[in-house]
Every structure is written in structure tokens, then in C-alpha cells.
Design an enzyme around this catalytic site. Structure first.
Site, PDB file in Angstrom:
ATOM      1  N   GLY A  92      65.241  67.620  45.984  1.00 35.20           N
ATOM      2  CA  GLY A  92      64.642  66.739  46.988  1.00 35.20           C
ATOM      3  C   GLY A  92      65.657  65.733  47.494  1.00 35.20           C
TER       4      GLY A  92
ATOM      5  CD  GLU B 264      69.276  64.200  41.737  1.00 31.26           C
ATOM      6  OE1 GLU B 264      69.763  63.298  42.459  1.00 31.26           O
ATOM      7  OE2 GLU B 264      68.056  64.385  41.618  1.00 31.26           O
TER       8      GLU B 264
HETATM    9  O1  DER Z   1      66.185  60.778  42.707  1.00 33.32           O
HETATM   10  C1  DER Z   1      66.471  61.831  43.302  1.00 33.32           C
HETATM   11  O2  DER Z   1      67.622  62.165  43.601  1.00 33.32           O
HETATM   12  C2  DER Z   1      65.326  62.670  43.801  1.00 33.32           C
HETATM   13  O3  DER Z   1      65.751  64.010  44.014  1.00 33.32           O
HETATM   14  C3  DER Z   1      64.860  62.079  45.109  1.00 33.32           C
HETATM   15  O4  DER Z   1      65.965  62.116  45.959  1.00 33.32           O
HETATM   16  C4  DER Z   1      63.675  62.792  45.697  1.00 33.32           C
HETATM   17  O5  DER Z   1      62.575  62.477  44.891  1.00 33.32           O
HETATM   18  P1  DER Z   1      61.093  62.908  45.355  1.00 33.32           P
HETATM   19  O6  DER Z   1      61.148  64.405  45.569  1.00 33.32           O
HETATM   20  O7  DER Z   1      60.247  62.518  44.164  1.00 33.32           O
HETATM   21  O8  DER Z   1      60.763  62.146  46.591  1.00 33.32           O
END
Ligand code: DER
Length: 235
Positions: free
Chosen positions: A86, A107
Site C-alpha cells: 500500500g 519495505e
Molecule cells: O506504512 C506503510 O508503509 C503502509 O504500507 C502504508 O503506506 C499504507 O497503509 P494502509 O494500506 O493501511 O493505508
């Protein structure tokens, strides 16, 4: 459709790109959680085989273990076929802000060595420019003299009306600690910070800074789920 429905739609669409035998970067957050669930479903059904997951956080590691997804790490798999994750913000150049879940370092380690990196978002994440949502752009710092690092970061972005704050844990009221034992400083900008690569270089030159939440030029495509349906943006 509520926001979580949209996240699930985007996640399932991304998983259509998963092929048997792939080494997969497994993202972190509420949207990526749906993708990991879906991958586990397809493995259980026998639709997908021979998948190796590289988790981007201990949270995703725990989820994948509980779902029976075979896991490994970058030491064993230095190249990843496809990462799905995400984002907190996506700008028009497919640059991202990530890390509001605190997992930005692992990540970025995984997604920077992925041949394909599909970002999955609901339409609320689209912004004109990084920081444009008025929400945080996280920076992972070592705990030693974090306030000194905070002051240097805020000073560096004074031109963009920057403020910064140490991220606190909601559980215990102490500073939030990442999987890597570091702290997170959340930066907020009133105005566009301009060239992202210049900003990134300036941040990473500061001793004591570990990594920041701008993912510049890493996404190969973004799947956006909105009320009107799904759009796929590719570079
Ligand atoms: O913290 C992160 O990197 C998550 O991937 C964030 O970027 C997206 O989180 P969500 O899918 O809960 O909105």
C-alpha cells in the site's frame, strides 16, 4: 463501498499478477493485508504454487506465518519478482509516501530490489504533490539525540513550512520503536517541498538518519480503487 472494500478490490486486482514460482515482496498495512490474505487463499486452493514470501515487517511476517505462506528473506533472495504494497500518498509521477505504519525501512529494502512493484491504494491516497495530504512524511532515525535530528530535519525544510514530531506509541505513551529498534520522526509540510531527489539526498546525508518515507521512482504501477471502479497507472 467503504474504504476497506476499495482497498480489498485493489489488493485482489494486484494479486492477479502473481504467478506460481514467484518470490513475492509482502507489503505492510491494511491494504497489503488483503493481498496477503488473497495469496494465501490461492495457495490453499492450489491455484498458486511454489511461492516464497519476503515480508516487509514483523507484522506481515506473523500474518503470513499464520496463513501458511512459505517465507524467506533478502539474504536468501536478493532479487524479488513482484512486490505488492500500500501507500499513504501517490503523486502524479507515481512517487509515494509510505511508512505511516512504521515499516518504511524494510519495505524500501524489499521494494527497491523488486522487478515489479505494484502499489495498491484507494482513491483517497492520490495527492498533487508529496506531503500534499497534510499527513506525515515519516523519517526513521536512530534514538540517540533524536531531538537534534528532528531540529535538523525541520530546519532543512523551513522553506516548505515544516514541523516535526517524534512518533509516540499509542499503547504505552513512549516513543514508537520500529522493527529495527529505531524511532520515527513525522514531518508535516505546509507547501510543496520541490525536487524530491534533492530532498531525499539532503535527508539521507544527515548522520543519524536511517531512511525516509518517500519512495521515489520505485513503483512500476499503481492500482487505484475508487467509487467509479479501478484505474491502473503505469509509468
Ligand atoms: O506504512 C506503510 O508503509 C503502509 O504500507 C502504508 O503506506 C499504507 O497503509 P494502509 O494500506 O493501511 O493505508
Amino acid at each position: 463501498l467503504n474504504q476497506d472494500d476499495l482497498k480489498k478490490i485493489a489488493a485482489y486486482k494486484a494479486v492477479e499478477h502473481v504467478k506460481s514460482g514467484m518470490v513475492l515482496g509482502l507489503g505492510t498495512g491494511s491494504t497489503a493485508k488483503h493481498a496477503v490474505d488473497r495469496i494465501a487463499d490461492l495457495l490453499r486452493q492450489g491455484v498458486l504454487k511454489d511461492i516464497v514470501g519476503i515480508p516487509t515487517s514483523t507484522k506481515t511476517y506473523d500474518q503470513a506465518v499464520s496463513l501458511g505462506i512459505p517465507l524467506s528473506d533478502l539474504d536468501s533472495h536478493p532479487v524479488v519478482d513482484l512486490a505488492i504494497d500500500g501507500a499513504d500518498e501517490v503523486d502524479s509521477g507515481l512517487n509515494l509516501v509510505k511508512g505511516r505504519g512504521g515499516s518504511l525501512l524494510r519495505e524500501k529494502m524489499v521494494e527497491s530490489v523488486s522487478k515489479k512493484f505494484i502499489v495498491i491504494v484507494d482513491e483517497s491516497k492520490l495527492v498533487k504533490h508529496v506531503g500534499g495530504s497534510g499527513l506525515a512524511m515519516p523519517v526513521e532515525v536512530i534514538p540517540f539525540c533524536w531531538n537534534h535530528s528532528l531540529r535538523r530535519l525541520v530546519g532543512m525544510f523551513a522553506y516548505a513550512g515544516c514541523i516535526g514530531e517524534l512518533r509516540m506509541s499509542v499503547e504505552n505513551g513512549k516513543p514508537s520503536v520500529t522493527d529495527n529498534g529505531n524511532f520515527v520522526i513525522d514531518l508535516y509540510f505546509e507547501r510543496d517541498i520541490g525536487d524530491l531527489n534533492e530532498a531525499s539526498d539532503a535527508i539521507l546525508r544527515l548522520p543519524g538518519i536511517v531512511e525516509h518515507g518517500m519512495f521515489i521512482g520505485l513503483a512500476t504501477s499503481v492500482i487505484v480503487a475508487g467509487e467509479e471502479g479501478i484505474t491502473v497507472k503505469t509509468k
